[in-house]
Write a protein that holds these residues in place. Sequence first.
Motif, PDB file in Angstrom:
ATOM      1  N   THR A   8     -43.263  13.775 -13.418  1.00  0.00           N
ATOM      2  CA  THR A   8     -42.411  12.599 -13.240  1.00  0.00           C
ATOM      3  C   THR A   8     -41.287  12.490 -14.269  1.00  0.00           C
ATOM      4  O   THR A   8     -40.400  11.649 -14.125  1.00  0.00           O
ATOM      5  CB  THR A   8     -43.261  11.321 -13.324  1.00  0.00           C
ATOM      6  N   ILE A   9     -41.294  13.349 -15.295  1.00  0.00           N
ATOM      7  CA  ILE A   9     -40.336  13.172 -16.385  1.00  0.00           C
ATOM      8  C   ILE A   9     -38.896  13.408 -15.955  1.00  0.00           C
ATOM      9  O   ILE A   9     -37.970  12.731 -16.423  1.00  0.00           O
ATOM     10  CB  ILE A   9     -40.697  14.076 -17.588  1.00  0.00           C
ATOM     11  N   THR A  10     -38.674  14.350 -15.026  1.00  0.00           N
ATOM     12  CA  THR A  10     -37.293  14.631 -14.613  1.00  0.00           C
ATOM     13  C   THR A  10     -36.647  13.401 -13.997  1.00  0.00           C
ATOM     14  O   THR A  10     -35.520  13.020 -14.355  1.00  0.00           O
ATOM     15  CB  THR A  10     -37.254  15.803 -13.618  1.00  0.00           C
ATOM     16  N   GLN A  11     -37.349  12.749 -13.086  1.00  0.00           N
ATOM     17  CA  GLN A  11     -36.796  11.549 -12.456  1.00  0.00           C
ATOM     18  C   GLN A  11     -36.613  10.424 -13.458  1.00  0.00           C
ATOM     19  O   GLN A  11     -35.675   9.632 -13.347  1.00  0.00           O
ATOM     20  CB  GLN A  11     -37.698  11.103 -11.307  1.00  0.00           C
ATOM     21  N   ALA A  12     -37.492  10.353 -14.452  1.00  0.00           N
ATOM     22  CA  ALA A  12     -37.349   9.322 -15.483  1.00  0.00           C
ATOM     23  C   ALA A  12     -36.077   9.533 -16.296  1.00  0.00           C
ATOM     24  O   ALA A  12     -35.348   8.579 -16.609  1.00  0.00           O
ATOM     25  CB  ALA A  12     -38.578   9.321 -16.392  1.00  0.00           C
ATOM     26  N   VAL A  13     -35.796  10.795 -16.645  1.00  0.00           N
ATOM     27  CA  VAL A  13     -34.570  11.084 -17.397  1.00  0.00           C
ATOM     28  C   VAL A  13     -33.342  10.754 -16.554  1.00  0.00           C
ATOM     29  O   VAL A  13     -32.372  10.152 -17.046  1.00  0.00           O
ATOM     30  CB  VAL A  13     -34.547  12.555 -17.850  1.00  0.00           C
ATOM     31  N   LEU A  14     -33.372  11.131 -15.287  1.00  0.00           N
ATOM     32  CA  LEU A  14     -32.232  10.841 -14.412  1.00  0.00           C
ATOM     33  C   LEU A  14     -32.022   9.341 -14.254  1.00  0.00           C
ATOM     34  O   LEU A  14     -30.885   8.857 -14.266  1.00  0.00           O
ATOM     35  CB  LEU A  14     -32.445  11.487 -13.044  1.00  0.00           C
ATOM     36  N   ALA A  15     -33.097   8.601 -14.133  1.00  0.00           N
ATOM     37  CA  ALA A  15     -32.996   7.156 -13.985  1.00  0.00           C
ATOM     38  C   ALA A  15     -32.416   6.510 -15.231  1.00  0.00           C
ATOM     39  O   ALA A  15     -31.717   5.491 -15.154  1.00  0.00           O
ATOM     40  CB  ALA A  15     -34.369   6.567 -13.671  1.00  0.00           C
ATOM     41  N   SER A  16     -32.666   7.131 -16.387  1.00  0.00           N
ATOM     42  CA  SER A  16     -32.165   6.558 -17.642  1.00  0.00           C
ATOM     43  C   SER A  16     -30.652   6.615 -17.740  1.00  0.00           C
ATOM     44  O   SER A  16     -30.048   5.929 -18.562  1.00  0.00           O
ATOM     45  CB  SER A  16     -32.786   7.287 -18.831  1.00  0.00           C
ATOM     46  N   MET A  17     -30.022   7.439 -16.902  1.00  0.00           N
ATOM     47  CA  MET A  17     -28.565   7.588 -16.942  1.00  0.00           C
ATOM     48  C   MET A  17     -27.860   6.730 -15.906  1.00  0.00           C
ATOM     49  O   MET A  17     -26.655   6.845 -15.701  1.00  0.00           O
ATOM     50  CB  MET A  17     -28.181   9.060 -16.743  1.00  0.00           C
ATOM     51  N   ALA A  18     -28.589   5.853 -15.271  1.00  0.00           N
ATOM     52  CA  ALA A  18     -28.014   5.046 -14.182  1.00  0.00           C
ATOM     53  C   ALA A  18     -26.867   4.167 -14.665  1.00  0.00           C
ATOM     54  O   ALA A  18     -25.965   3.822 -13.891  1.00  0.00           O
ATOM     55  CB  ALA A  18     -29.103   4.186 -13.547  1.00  0.00           C
ATOM     56  N   GLY A  19     -26.882   3.786 -15.938  1.00  0.00           N
ATOM     57  CA  GLY A  19     -25.830   2.916 -16.460  1.00  0.00           C
ATOM     58  C   GLY A  19     -24.581   3.639 -16.916  1.00  0.00           C
ATOM     59  O   GLY A  19     -23.631   3.008 -17.386  1.00  0.00           O
ATOM     60  N   CYS A  20     -24.529   4.948 -16.772  1.00  0.00           N
ATOM     61  CA  CYS A  20     -23.360   5.718 -17.198  1.00  0.00           C
ATOM     62  C   CYS A  20     -22.155   5.354 -16.334  1.00  0.00           C
ATOM     63  O   CYS A  20     -22.198   5.469 -15.102  1.00  0.00           O
ATOM     64  CB  CYS A  20     -23.660   7.213 -17.096  1.00  0.00           C
ATOM     65  N   ARG A  21     -21.061   4.956 -16.946  1.00  0.00           N
ATOM     66  CA  ARG A  21     -19.881   4.521 -16.201  1.00  0.00           C
ATOM     67  C   ARG A  21     -18.956   5.674 -15.827  1.00  0.00           C
ATOM     68  O   ARG A  21     -18.080   5.505 -14.973  1.00  0.00           O
ATOM     69  CB  ARG A  21     -19.118   3.488 -17.029  1.00  0.00           C
ATOM     70  N   ASP A  22     -19.142   6.807 -16.483  1.00  0.00           N
ATOM     71  CA  ASP A  22     -18.318   7.978 -16.202  1.00  0.00           C
ATOM     72  C   ASP A  22     -18.994   8.785 -15.099  1.00  0.00           C
ATOM     73  O   ASP A  22     -19.996   9.469 -15.329  1.00  0.00           O
ATOM     74  CB  ASP A  22     -18.159   8.821 -17.470  1.00  0.00           C
ATOM     75  N   ALA A  23     -18.446   8.715 -13.885  1.00  0.00           N
ATOM     76  CA  ALA A  23     -19.093   9.343 -12.723  1.00  0.00           C
ATOM     77  C   ALA A  23     -19.220  10.853 -12.893  1.00  0.00           C
ATOM     78  O   ALA A  23     -20.239  11.445 -12.525  1.00  0.00           O
ATOM     79  CB  ALA A  23     -18.315   9.019 -11.446  1.00  0.00           C
ATOM     80  N   ARG A  24     -18.185  11.482 -13.446  1.00  0.00           N
ATOM     81  CA  ARG A  24     -18.229  12.947 -13.622  1.00  0.00           C
ATOM     82  C   ARG A  24     -19.258  13.334 -14.681  1.00  0.00           C
ATOM     83  O   ARG A  24     -20.003  14.308 -14.502  1.00  0.00           O
ATOM     84  CB  ARG A  24     -16.840  13.462 -14.015  1.00  0.00           C
ATOM     85  N   LEU A  25     -19.315  12.585 -15.770  1.00  0.00           N
ATOM     86  CA  LEU A  25     -20.317  12.856 -16.797  1.00  0.00           C
ATOM     87  C   LEU A  25     -21.716  12.697 -16.222  1.00  0.00           C
ATOM     88  O   LEU A  25     -22.597  13.534 -16.473  1.00  0.00           O
ATOM     89  CB  LEU A  25     -20.128  11.911 -17.982  1.00  0.00           C
ATOM     90  N   ARG A  26     -21.931  11.656 -15.444  1.00  0.00           N
ATOM     91  CA  ARG A  26     -23.250  11.446 -14.833  1.00  0.00           C
ATOM     92  C   ARG A  26     -23.596  12.588 -13.884  1.00  0.00           C
ATOM     93  O   ARG A  26     -24.735  13.073 -13.853  1.00  0.00           O
ATOM     94  CB  ARG A  26     -23.291  10.107 -14.104  1.00  0.00           C
ATOM     95  N   GLU A  27     -22.602  13.058 -13.111  1.00  0.00           N
ATOM     96  CA  GLU A  27     -22.829  14.166 -12.185  1.00  0.00           C
ATOM     97  C   GLU A  27     -23.215  15.447 -12.926  1.00  0.00           C
ATOM     98  O   GLU A  27     -24.179  16.123 -12.565  1.00  0.00           O
ATOM     99  CB  GLU A  27     -21.575  14.419 -11.347  1.00  0.00           C
ATOM    100  N   VAL A  28     -22.458  15.757 -13.994  1.00  0.00           N
ATOM    101  CA  VAL A  28     -22.725  16.983 -14.749  1.00  0.00           C
ATOM    102  C   VAL A  28     -24.079  16.909 -15.443  1.00  0.00           C
ATOM    103  O   VAL A  28     -24.875  17.856 -15.405  1.00  0.00           O
ATOM    104  CB  VAL A  28     -21.597  17.234 -15.773  1.00  0.00           C
TER     105      VAL A  28
END
Length: 290
Positions: A8-28
């Motif tokens: 479950t850790i991968t999804q937890a890390v991805l969820a932690s980035m939900a507040g990132c305002r930079d769409a490209r940074l979040r994608e990368v």
Amino acid sequence: MRNINEDTITQAVLASMAGCRDARLREVMTSLVQHVHAFARETKLTEAEWFQGIEFLTRAGHITDDKRQEFILLSDVLGLSMLVTAQNNAKPAGCTEATVFGPFYVDGAPVVDNGADISNGAKGAPCFVSGQVRGIDGKPVPDAALDVWQSDDEGFYDVQKPADGLHEHQARARLYTDAQGRFDFRSILAQHYPIPHDGPVGCMLENLGRHPWRPAHLHFMIQAPGYERLITHVFRDGDKYLDSDAVFGVRSSLIADWKRHDPDARKTGTNEPYYSLQYDFVLNPSKKAA
């Protein structure tokens, strides 16, 4: 985020980035996390191997300074530099191909006139380089800025040597094309050389059974208003490392013949043979100019 496990850790890390305002940074970063986690799972990475990787990156950071970029070397020998170059520099047929930038470009190279000797004391047989810069429409490109740099006969770039205060820049210069897009300068014969291999990247290559050698070449960076910037090499035909370049940068269209000439003391000031290279560059119009 309690009770996270290896599933479950991968999804937890991805969820932690939900507040990132930079769409490209979040994608990368989303893709990076997914691939790094998948790598660890696929290889069943051990803690000792993970720490070995951390130590490798730490050593790369310690050896990197303003004259040596170990992380670019790492990217180069893994083929990542050339992959990024290729996917970002697709050009129409007939344009000069791009290749890797390399770690030895420096800002502030001396500006010289056409016909100048840019070697500035660098060791090597005399070599006269000339050519023309054109657009894909065949028209010459005047006032194009050409940055050129190369290693010396011993396989070293000027920035790899201790500065003695006399010849800070050797086999390195910037010049501009004339009204017909032509350029010419004197330098030294390009020779194959090893990339710096006394650090962690060199150790990695040795452990992988790979050599650190690059085929003989000249670096060029060409810039002109209305055209895409071109970063490329011209490789010396016949070099034994053309098919095993340590950084995967060779392209057939970039291989050229360095012609050997009998000694001419009036032309070179020496009694040794000299060489000449003639190579034309074709630039792609920039999207803004199209």
